[in-house]
Enzyme design. Structure first.
Site, PDB file in Angstrom:
ATOM      1  N   PRO A  14      -9.136   8.919  -2.541  1.00  0.00           N
ATOM      2  CG  PRO A  14     -11.053   9.845  -3.488  1.00  0.00           C
ATOM      3  CD  PRO A  14     -10.414   8.535  -3.143  1.00  0.00           C
ATOM      4  CG  ASN A  15      -9.243  14.622  -1.391  1.00  0.00           C
ATOM      5  OD1 ASN A  15      -8.465  15.308  -2.053  1.00  0.00           O
ATOM      6  ND2 ASN A  15     -10.516  14.488  -1.705  1.00  0.00           N
ATOM      7  NE  ARG A  22     -10.207  16.787   2.580  1.00  0.00           N
ATOM      8  CZ  ARG A  22     -11.058  15.752   2.585  1.00  0.00           C
ATOM      9  NH1 ARG A  22     -10.638  14.547   2.927  1.00  0.00           N
ATOM     10  NH2 ARG A  22     -12.309  15.923   2.232  1.00  0.00           N
ATOM     11  CE1 TYR A  27     -12.263  12.407   6.722  1.00  0.00           C
ATOM     12  CE2 TYR A  27     -11.614  14.681   6.336  1.00  0.00           C
ATOM     13  CZ  TYR A  27     -12.470  13.627   6.101  1.00  0.00           C
ATOM     14  OH  TYR A  27     -13.529  13.792   5.246  1.00  0.00           O
ATOM     15  CG  ASN A  78     -10.383   5.319   4.104  1.00  0.00           C
ATOM     16  OD1 ASN A  78     -11.350   5.762   3.495  1.00  0.00           O
ATOM     17  ND2 ASN A  78      -9.882   5.912   5.172  1.00  0.00           N
ATOM     18  CB  ALA A  81     -14.997  11.112  -1.894  1.00  0.00           C
ATOM     19  CD  GLU A 102     -16.932   0.648   3.266  1.00  0.00           C
ATOM     20  OE1 GLU A 102     -17.214   1.780   2.860  1.00  0.00           O
ATOM     21  OE2 GLU A 102     -17.776  -0.281   3.330  1.00  0.00           O
ATOM     22  CG  HIS A 104     -15.363   4.944   5.890  1.00  0.00           C
ATOM     23  ND1 HIS A 104     -15.136   5.609   4.702  1.00  0.00           N
ATOM     24  CD2 HIS A 104     -16.081   3.843   5.584  1.00  0.00           C
ATOM     25  CE1 HIS A 104     -15.711   4.925   3.720  1.00  0.00           C
ATOM     26  NE2 HIS A 104     -16.275   3.847   4.226  1.00  0.00           N
ATOM     27  NE  ARG A 111     -17.606  13.824   7.885  1.00  0.00           N
ATOM     28  CZ  ARG A 111     -16.654  13.830   6.960  1.00  0.00           C
ATOM     29  NH1 ARG A 111     -15.987  12.734   6.681  1.00  0.00           N
ATOM     30  NH2 ARG A 111     -16.366  14.955   6.321  1.00  0.00           N
TER      31      ARG A 111
END
Length: 150
Positions: A14-15, A22, A27, A78, A81, A102, A104, A111
């Site tokens: 998502p996103n 964003r 990012y 990825n 969230a 995985e 990110h 964070r």
């Protein structure tokens, strides 16, 4: 796989469709399309085909993971969230028995505290965080080496 071409499923959660606009300070300024293009070029050099997807829907991601069984030789994910919330995605990745990398873009451990845990990490063969878009290429390199050693 029965053919001579290795297939890697690349899933984006998502996103990630908002990359480039964003929070670019976290990012980066590249779009998901930019990442797709760069990763596709790298995959061609390896002789690997990619199935590159993005969804804001957890159920759609689970369906894609399950559909990869017997078709994909590796999965780059990825989960965004969903890393921190989705037991369903974690269980689907475990069930298909395909090597998982995985990725990110940001360092999730630097964070907010709720981002420090990833359910996906427990079933991934490798985890990259904080390397920006290069993390996808590192993941591809890793999976190609894993596929070649099987």
């Amino acid at each position: 796989m029965s053919n001579n071409t290795n297939n890697i499923l690349v899933l984006n959660g998502p996103n990630l469709n908002l990359l480039g606009t964003r929070k670019p300070e976290i990012y980066g300024s590249l779009t998901l399309s930019d990442i797709h293009d760069t990763l596709t070029e790298a995959a061609q050099e390896y002789g690997v085909t990619l199935d590159f997807k993005q969804s804001n829907s957890e159920s759609e991601m689970v369906d894609w993971i399950q559909a990869a069984r017997g078709k994909a030789d590796g999965i780059i994910i990825n989960p965004a969230a969903y890393s921190h919330t989705s037991v369903a995605i974690r269980d689907a990745l475990e069930a298909v028995e395909i090597p998982v990398a995985e990725v990110h873009l940001s360092n999730i451990h630097a964070r907010e505290e709720f981002r420090h845990n990833s359910y996906v990490s427990a079933v991934a063969k490798m985890v990259i965080c904080g390397a920006g878009d290069a993390g996808y290429e590192y993941a591809l390199d890793f999976l190609v080496s894993q596929i070649g050693s099987e």
